[in-house]
Design a protein around this motif. Structure first.
Motif, PDB file in Angstrom:
ATOM      1  N   GLU A  47      44.499  30.707  46.312  1.00 60.60           N
ATOM      2  CA  GLU A  47      43.928  30.485  44.985  1.00 60.60           C
ATOM      3  C   GLU A  47      42.469  30.098  45.128  1.00 60.60           C
ATOM      4  O   GLU A  47      42.102  29.326  46.017  1.00 60.60           O
ATOM      5  N   ASN A  48      41.630  30.641  44.248  1.00 63.63           N
ATOM      6  CA  ASN A  48      40.207  30.335  44.172  1.00 63.63           C
ATOM      7  C   ASN A  48      39.408  30.933  45.325  1.00 63.63           C
ATOM      8  O   ASN A  48      38.416  30.365  45.762  1.00 63.63           O
ATOM      9  N   LEU A  49      39.820  32.102  45.787  1.00 64.08           N
ATOM     10  CA  LEU A  49      39.009  32.880  46.722  1.00 64.08           C
ATOM     11  C   LEU A  49      38.613  34.200  46.053  1.00 64.08           C
ATOM     12  O   LEU A  49      39.351  34.733  45.237  1.00 64.08           O
ATOM     13  N   ASP A  50      37.455  34.732  46.424  1.00 66.06           N
ATOM     14  CA  ASP A  50      36.984  35.982  45.822  1.00 66.06           C
ATOM     15  C   ASP A  50      37.928  37.136  46.104  1.00 66.06           C
ATOM     16  O   ASP A  50      38.078  38.049  45.279  1.00 66.06           O
ATOM     17  N   TYR A  51      38.549  37.128  47.271  1.00 63.14           N
ATOM     18  CA  TYR A  51      39.509  38.177  47.631  1.00 63.14           C
ATOM     19  C   TYR A  51      40.867  37.515  47.858  1.00 63.14           C
ATOM     20  O   TYR A  51      41.194  37.106  48.964  1.00 63.14           O
ATOM     21  N   PRO A  52      41.658  37.390  46.783  1.00 66.11           N
ATOM     22  CA  PRO A  52      42.914  36.631  46.873  1.00 66.11           C
ATOM     23  C   PRO A  52      43.985  37.385  47.643  1.00 66.11           C
ATOM     24  O   PRO A  52      43.980  38.616  47.739  1.00 66.11           O
ATOM     25  N   LEU A  53      44.905  36.616  48.195  1.00 65.92           N
ATOM     26  CA  LEU A  53      46.094  37.157  48.848  1.00 65.92           C
ATOM     27  C   LEU A  53      47.306  36.688  48.065  1.00 65.92           C
ATOM     28  O   LEU A  53      47.392  35.510  47.706  1.00 65.92           O
ATOM     29  N   ALA A  54      48.248  37.590  47.822  1.00 66.65           N
ATOM     30  CA  ALA A  54      49.435  37.266  47.027  1.00 66.65           C
ATOM     31  C   ALA A  54      50.678  37.661  47.809  1.00 66.65           C
ATOM     32  O   ALA A  54      51.097  38.832  47.772  1.00 66.65           O
ATOM     33  N   ASP A  55      51.216  36.720  48.546  1.00 62.84           N
ATOM     34  CA  ASP A  55      52.408  36.947  49.380  1.00 62.84           C
ATOM     35  C   ASP A  55      52.178  38.110  50.343  1.00 62.84           C
ATOM     36  O   ASP A  55      52.992  39.027  50.446  1.00 62.84           O
ATOM     37  N   SER A  90      38.740  37.961  57.138  1.00 61.85           N
ATOM     38  CA  SER A  90      37.372  37.595  57.485  1.00 61.85           C
ATOM     39  C   SER A  90      36.427  37.750  56.303  1.00 61.85           C
ATOM     40  O   SER A  90      36.602  38.618  55.446  1.00 61.85           O
ATOM     41  N   SER A  91      35.410  36.885  56.264  1.00 55.90           N
ATOM     42  CA  SER A  91      34.301  36.978  55.300  1.00 55.90           C
ATOM     43  C   SER A  91      34.764  36.929  53.854  1.00 55.90           C
ATOM     44  O   SER A  91      34.271  37.668  52.999  1.00 55.90           O
ATOM     45  N   ASN A  92      35.711  36.051  53.554  1.00 55.77           N
ATOM     46  CA  ASN A  92      36.055  35.748  52.177  1.00 55.77           C
ATOM     47  C   ASN A  92      35.105  34.647  51.696  1.00 55.77           C
ATOM     48  O   ASN A  92      34.243  34.183  52.452  1.00 55.77           O
ATOM     49  N   SER A  93      35.242  34.209  50.463  1.00 53.15           N
ATOM     50  CA  SER A  93      34.402  33.128  49.964  1.00 53.15           C
ATOM     51  C   SER A  93      35.064  32.457  48.775  1.00 53.15           C
ATOM     52  O   SER A  93      35.937  33.036  48.115  1.00 53.15           O
ATOM     53  N   VAL A  94      34.615  31.239  48.492  1.00 49.42           N
ATOM     54  CA  VAL A  94      35.176  30.451  47.395  1.00 49.42           C
ATOM     55  C   VAL A  94      34.636  30.980  46.075  1.00 49.42           C
ATOM     56  O   VAL A  94      33.433  31.198  45.908  1.00 49.42           O
ATOM     57  N   GLN A  95      35.532  31.171  45.116  1.00 46.78           N
ATOM     58  CA  GLN A  95      35.158  31.787  43.842  1.00 46.78           C
ATOM     59  C   GLN A  95      34.348  30.857  42.962  1.00 46.78           C
ATOM     60  O   GLN A  95      33.320  31.236  42.401  1.00 46.78           O
ATOM     61  N   LYS A  96      34.790  29.617  42.829  1.00 45.68           N
ATOM     62  CA  LYS A  96      34.097  28.651  41.969  1.00 45.68           C
ATOM     63  C   LYS A  96      34.287  27.249  42.529  1.00 45.68           C
ATOM     64  O   LYS A  96      35.206  27.001  43.329  1.00 45.68           O
ATOM     65  N   ILE A 124      39.172  23.273  43.886  1.00 43.98           N
ATOM     66  CA  ILE A 124      40.193  23.264  44.926  1.00 43.98           C
ATOM     67  C   ILE A 124      40.541  24.686  45.361  1.00 43.98           C
ATOM     68  O   ILE A 124      40.770  25.558  44.523  1.00 43.98           O
ATOM     69  N   VAL A 125      40.557  24.903  46.659  1.00 46.12           N
ATOM     70  CA  VAL A 125      41.109  26.123  47.244  1.00 46.12           C
ATOM     71  C   VAL A 125      42.511  25.791  47.756  1.00 46.12           C
ATOM     72  O   VAL A 125      42.702  24.797  48.459  1.00 46.12           O
ATOM     73  N   LYS A 126      43.487  26.623  47.379  1.00 47.04           N
ATOM     74  CA  LYS A 126      44.860  26.430  47.831  1.00 47.04           C
ATOM     75  C   LYS A 126      45.278  27.620  48.684  1.00 47.04           C
ATOM     76  O   LYS A 126      45.030  28.770  48.313  1.00 47.04           O
ATOM     77  N   ILE A 127      45.896  27.317  49.817  1.00 44.70           N
ATOM     78  CA  ILE A 127      46.392  28.359  50.713  1.00 44.70           C
ATOM     79  C   ILE A 127      47.769  27.946  51.209  1.00 44.70           C
ATOM     80  O   ILE A 127      47.945  26.832  51.713  1.00 44.70           O
ATOM     81  N   THR A 128      48.732  28.816  51.048  1.00 42.75           N
ATOM     82  CA  THR A 128      50.060  28.588  51.607  1.00 42.75           C
ATOM     83  C   THR A 128      50.474  29.835  52.387  1.00 42.75           C
ATOM     84  O   THR A 128      49.992  30.935  52.129  1.00 42.75           O
ATOM     85  N   TYR A 129      51.368  29.635  53.368  1.00 41.09           N
ATOM     86  CA  TYR A 129      51.931  30.783  54.078  1.00 41.09           C
ATOM     87  C   TYR A 129      53.283  30.393  54.643  1.00 41.09           C
ATOM     88  O   TYR A 129      53.621  29.204  54.760  1.00 41.09           O
TER      89      TYR A 129
END
Length: 220
Positions: free
Chosen positions: A175-183, A194-200, A203-208
């Motif tokens: 959540e809150n990355l320019d190039y999101p990953l969804a499952d 590589s080379s992603n960035s924070v959208q705004k 909080i950035v959330k990452i789960t795996y």
């Protein structure tokens, strides 16, 4: 340059100085100021001595042709740890030493650059010890650590972030990355984040779900 300020032993991260590319004096000074324990890998000792850093532990297999006890003339007290196991790198030996002492975390400097094989080994081998030791590898351009399966942190917008899998990592949600990953999955050598960035700002959330995922907070 010297250390140490008064800090709580074994509560602040130890500092390990490896033998890769040197960092800026500013970064070195920031970490020395709050490190209760300074460990130098044997191949780097001569370089560290020239900086006037107070060393607590000199560690390695000492296969570089010098007698470590000679440094006792210049560094005292100095604990010398000789581990001749050729199946582990000197940095891994330092991780094992800290785990045995019950120290929970470590920062690593000079762990990247120069020898590419050493850099790759240092970045990937840290995951082996991540359940027992919180490890952060830093240089002037990057801060690298293994992400827990549930991660939240506040960042400013456009902060560069790379998510690098060690092997295969599955079920990644961001959540809150320019190039999101969804499952989704990342696979080293085939698909990385590589080379992603924070959208705004926020909080950035990452789960795996499975695998080992490295966070690389980078700047140019």
């Amino acid at each position: 340059m010297s250390s140490h300020h008064i800090v709580r032993d074994d509560q602040e991260p130890a500092l390990i100085i490896a033998n890769g590319e040197a960092c800026s004096s500013e970064l070195m000074g920031q970490l020395l100021e709050w490190s209760p324990l300074i460990i130098v890998l044997d191949a780097a000792m001569e370089r560290v001595m020239k900086l006037g850093i107070k060393v607590d532990v000199l560690l390695g297999d000492f296969d570089h042709g010098y007698t470590p006890e000679t440094y006792l003339e210049y560094q005292y007290p100095l604990e010398i740890i000789r581990i001749e196991d050729q199946n582990s790198t000197d940095l891994e030996k330092a991780f094992q030493y800290l785990i045995a002492r019950g120290i929970p975390s470590a920062n690593v400097l000079w762990g990247t650059g120069r020898r590419m094989d050493h850099t790759i080994s240092n970045l990937t081998n840290m995951v082996r010890y991540s359940d027992q030791l919180k490890i952060v590898i830093l240089d002037d351009y990057s801060k690298v650590y293994r992400l827990p399966n549930h991660f939240e942190k506040w960042y400013t917008a456009q902060t560069p972030i790379s998510l690098i899998p060690v092997g295969t990592v599955t079920g990644i949600v961001t959540e809150n990355l320019d190039y999101p990953l969804a499952d989704e999955s990342l696979i080293l050598g085939y698909r990385t984040g590589s080379s992603n960035s924070v959208q705004k700002d926020g909080i950035v959330k990452i789960t795996y779900k499975t695998g080992d995922l490295l966070m690389m907070e980078c700047n140019d």
